[in-house]
Design an enzyme around this catalytic site. Structure first.
Site, short mmCIF file in Angstrom:
data_model
loop_
_atom_site.label_atom_id
_atom_site.label_comp_id
_atom_site.label_asym_id
_atom_site.label_seq_id
_atom_site.Cartn_x
_atom_site.Cartn_y
_atom_site.Cartn_z
N GLY A 129 0.83 -1.20 0.00
CA GLY A 129 0.00 0.00 0.00
C GLY A 129 0.86 1.25 0.00
O GLY A 129 1.05 1.87 1.05
N SER A 131 1.01 3.71 -3.26
CA SER A 131 0.45 4.78 -4.10
C SER A 131 -0.90 5.27 -3.58
O SER A 131 -1.69 4.49 -3.06
CB SER A 131 0.26 4.27 -5.54
OG SER A 131 1.43 3.67 -6.01
N SER A 163 -2.07 -3.96 -5.83
CA SER A 163 -2.19 -5.29 -6.45
C SER A 163 -2.32 -6.35 -5.36
O SER A 163 -1.90 -6.13 -4.22
CB SER A 163 -0.93 -5.63 -7.27
OG SER A 163 -0.56 -4.58 -8.11
N GLU A 246 13.38 -4.06 -5.03
CA GLU A 246 12.25 -4.33 -5.93
C GLU A 246 12.64 -4.13 -7.39
O GLU A 246 12.15 -4.83 -8.27
CB GLU A 246 11.08 -3.41 -5.56
CG GLU A 246 9.78 -3.80 -6.24
CD GLU A 246 8.65 -2.82 -6.01
OE1 GLU A 246 8.91 -1.70 -5.57
OE2 GLU A 246 7.50 -3.17 -6.31
N GLU A 360 10.28 7.73 -16.31
CA GLU A 360 10.79 9.11 -16.24
C GLU A 360 11.46 9.36 -14.88
O GLU A 360 12.46 10.08 -14.79
CB GLU A 360 9.66 10.13 -16.44
CG GLU A 360 9.09 10.18 -17.85
CD GLU A 360 8.15 9.03 -18.17
OE1 GLU A 360 7.77 8.27 -17.23
OE2 GLU A 360 7.81 8.85 -19.35
C1 LIG Z 1 0.79 -3.13 -12.97
C2 LIG Z 1 0.86 -2.14 -11.84
C3 LIG Z 1 0.86 -2.62 -10.53
C4 LIG Z 1 0.94 -1.70 -9.45
N1 LIG Z 1 0.88 -2.21 -8.18
C5 LIG Z 1 0.97 -1.35 -7.13
C6 LIG Z 1 0.90 -1.86 -5.80
O1 LIG Z 1 0.78 -3.06 -5.56
N2 LIG Z 1 0.98 -0.94 -4.78
C7 LIG Z 1 1.13 0.39 -5.00
O2 LIG Z 1 1.25 1.14 -4.02
N3 LIG Z 1 1.15 0.91 -6.26
C8 LIG Z 1 1.08 0.06 -7.33
N4 LIG Z 1 1.08 0.56 -8.61
C9 LIG Z 1 1.10 2.00 -8.81
C10 LIG Z 1 2.42 2.56 -9.31
O3 LIG Z 1 3.40 2.53 -8.30
C11 LIG Z 1 2.15 4.00 -9.79
O4 LIG Z 1 1.27 3.90 -10.90
C12 LIG Z 1 3.41 4.73 -10.19
O5 LIG Z 1 4.20 5.02 -9.07
C13 LIG Z 1 3.09 6.06 -10.95
O6 LIG Z 1 2.22 6.83 -10.20
P1 LIG Z 1 0.86 7.42 -10.84
O7 LIG Z 1 0.09 6.28 -11.45
O8 LIG Z 1 0.19 8.22 -9.79
O9 LIG Z 1 1.32 8.32 -12.05
P2 LIG Z 1 1.90 9.81 -11.92
O10 LIG Z 1 2.87 9.90 -10.80
O11 LIG Z 1 0.74 10.76 -11.91
O12 LIG Z 1 2.68 9.93 -13.28
C14 LIG Z 1 1.98 10.11 -14.52
C15 LIG Z 1 3.03 10.38 -15.60
O13 LIG Z 1 3.76 11.57 -15.28
C16 LIG Z 1 5.17 11.29 -15.26
N5 LIG Z 1 5.84 12.05 -14.19
C17 LIG Z 1 5.39 12.18 -12.93
N6 LIG Z 1 6.30 12.90 -12.20
C18 LIG Z 1 7.33 13.21 -13.04
C19 LIG Z 1 8.58 13.88 -12.87
N7 LIG Z 1 8.96 14.37 -11.67
N8 LIG Z 1 9.40 13.98 -13.95
C20 LIG Z 1 9.06 13.44 -15.14
N9 LIG Z 1 7.88 12.78 -15.36
C21 LIG Z 1 7.03 12.66 -14.32
C22 LIG Z 1 5.27 9.80 -14.96
O14 LIG Z 1 6.46 9.25 -15.42
C23 LIG Z 1 4.08 9.25 -15.70
O15 LIG Z 1 4.38 9.03 -17.06
C24 LIG Z 1 1.01 -0.31 -9.70
C25 LIG Z 1 1.02 0.17 -11.02
C26 LIG Z 1 0.94 -0.73 -12.08
C27 LIG Z 1 0.92 -0.17 -13.47
#
Ligand SMILES: Cc1cc2nc3c(=O)[nH]c(=O)nc-3n(C[C@H](O)[C@H](O)[C@H](O)COP(=O)(O)OP(=O)(O)OC[C@H]3O[C@@H](n4cnc5c(N)ncnc54)[C@H](O)[C@@H]3O)c2cc1C
Length: 382
Positions: A129, A131, A163, A246, A360
């Site tokens: 937990g 994100s 997940s 990880e 990124e």
């Molecule tokens: C298959 C899968 C399984 C997952 N499982 C888990 C889980 O079990 N537990 C959990 O906690 N999370 C999980 N996640 C979530 C994952 O950790 C987040 O999706 C990830 O950290 C990105 O955060 P966000 O989705 O909020 O995207 P955002 O942070 O909003 O990013 C959106 C876009 O903006 C870009 N961006 C953001 N900040 C910057 C920056 N400073 N510079 C350049 N580009 C930037 C990113 O690269 C991305 O392309 C999972 C995600 C996936 C896809």
């Protein structure tokens, strides 16, 4: 420099292959179509077999039920367990690769005594937990709040994209314990039973599978202080430690390679091997897989020499993601719209650049840590 495997390593890989064939069956097709209870039972049974044969926590120290195996053994295991049909350990790979090591490093004696034998026997499963709706890449801005009340923390807030909740008994949860410290300094880790009152899990319908993700919501959830991992407001060190493991815990290049082999067979069967665009894309994918393999091996070698985690893990991770993405492009060329369905699994490849820290962000970290460029103004996952 000697690039060959030792005779011991070759014998180990052969024995491991025999074990996997016996434990899973020669024609294992993954856990597709099983409901969560059946999936949990099947992955659990496989993990217990791995534990009986000493494979599950082979890299852990002997005092915690491990086998003190060197990092190269972990690399071979990651390669061999990589299958086009999924991860036979289910989410257990997280426990073994980083949750267990984080508990070894930061856990109280009681936490070590409770969790480590259960993980190394294959009897317990966690979900992660981290994100939140407004804290993904910028994880340090997380807002799920925990307030101390006697011997408990009272937790309110929510997580997203979590997940494995359907099969997990525990949640590795990041909370904010100091609201005045806006970023990483006010964060704490709690180990929370999934059946704790006040924890409600909503399913999130998603592109990669109907029950792949969830949205855990916490309403006045009470968690004993004894379930805190590491010091109050000291959770960021735990997270950094865990994420360093990880990043290369899974041999992404091997999953990509398995898919690529299937695509090459498919291209042959469809008579597409005269098409220069198909050949060029298959070659580019092979190059990306091999580049990722060498960069992963570099990290394994650094570990084998006792080096602490470096930006090399970020570089390997980016290369693994690129391998997935180029293989997905090859799938698109060869299978057309069918590449997103069936056993192609290329839907999952599309998520590789997001999960465990977006590409990124990995690139930002390489720029700042490896090339000594100034830190970006916006926060990042680590
Ligand atoms: C298959 C899968 C399984 C997952 N499982 C888990 C889980 O079990 N537990 C959990 O906690 N999370 C999980 N996640 C979530 C994952 O950790 C987040 O999706 C990830 O950290 C990105 O955060 P966000 O989705 O909020 O995207 P955002 O942070 O909003 O990013 C959106 C876009 O903006 C870009 N961006 C953001 N900040 C910057 C920056 N400073 N510079 C350049 N580009 C930037 C990113 O690269 C991305 O392309 C999972 C995600 C996936 C896809």
């Amino acid at each position: 420099m000697d690039f060959d495997w030792t005779e011991d390593d070759i014998a180990y890989r052969a024995a491991l292959r025999r074990f996997l064939r016996d434990a899973l069956g020669a024609d294992w097709q993954g856990y597709k179509g099983l409901n969560p209870a059946a999936y949990k039972a099947a992955a659990g049974e496989f993990c217990r077999k791995m534990a009986e044969h000493g494979y599950l926590t082979q890299s852990w120290p002997k005092e915690y039920g491990g086998g003190d195996a060197p990092p190269w053994r972990a690399a071979i295991l990651s390669e061999e367990i990589g299958s086009p049909h999924g991860e036979p350990r289910g989410s257990q790979y997280m426990n073994v690769n980083w949750i267990g090591p984080a508990i070894m490093q930061f856990g109280s004696p009681d936490q070590k005594a409770f969790f480590l034998p259960r993980i190394s026997a294959g009897d317990i499963t966690f979900s992660q937990g981290f994100s939140e709706p407004d804290a993904g890449s910028d994880l340090a801005s997380l807002r799920t709040r925990a307030v101390r009340d006697g011997n408990d923390y009272v937790v309110n807030g929510e997580k997203i994209w979590t997940s494995h909740t359907a099969i997990a008994e525990w949640l590795f949860l990041l909370v904010r314990t100091d609201p005045d410290e806006k970023r990483s300094k006010g964060i704490t880790v709690l180990l929370v039973p999934m059946d704790t009152p006040g924890l409600k899990v909503n399913q999130v319908l998603g592109f990669v599978g109907e029950s792949a993700f969830s949205n855990p919501v916490f309403t006045d959830m009470r968690v004993p202080v004894a379930n805190r991992l590491g010091p109050e407001n000291g959770g960021w060190a735990v997270v950094r430690y865990a994420l360093a493991f990880e990043r290369i815990g899974v041999a992404h290049y091997r999953h990509a390679e398995n898919q690529l082999n299937g695509l090459a067979r498919e291209a042959n069967a469809r008579g597409l091997t005269d098409d220069p665009a198909v050949l060029a894309k298959l070659g580019e994918a092979w190059e990306a897989v091999e580049a990722a393999r060498l960069l992963y091996f570099r990290v394994v070698d650094l570990r084998a020499q006792g080096s602490p985690p470096t930006a090399d893990s970020n570089i390997a991770r980016v290369a693994g993601t690129r391998a997935y993405q180029v293989v997905a492009e090859a799938a698109d060329l060869i299978l057309g719209e069918y590449s997103l369905g069936g056993s192609g699994r290329s839907r999952f490849n599309l998520t590789a650049g997001i999960t465990s820290g977006a590409t990124e962000i990995q690139l930002d970290q390489i720029a700042t840590r490896h090339l000594n460029l100034p830190r970006p103004a916006v926060g990042a996952r680590d």
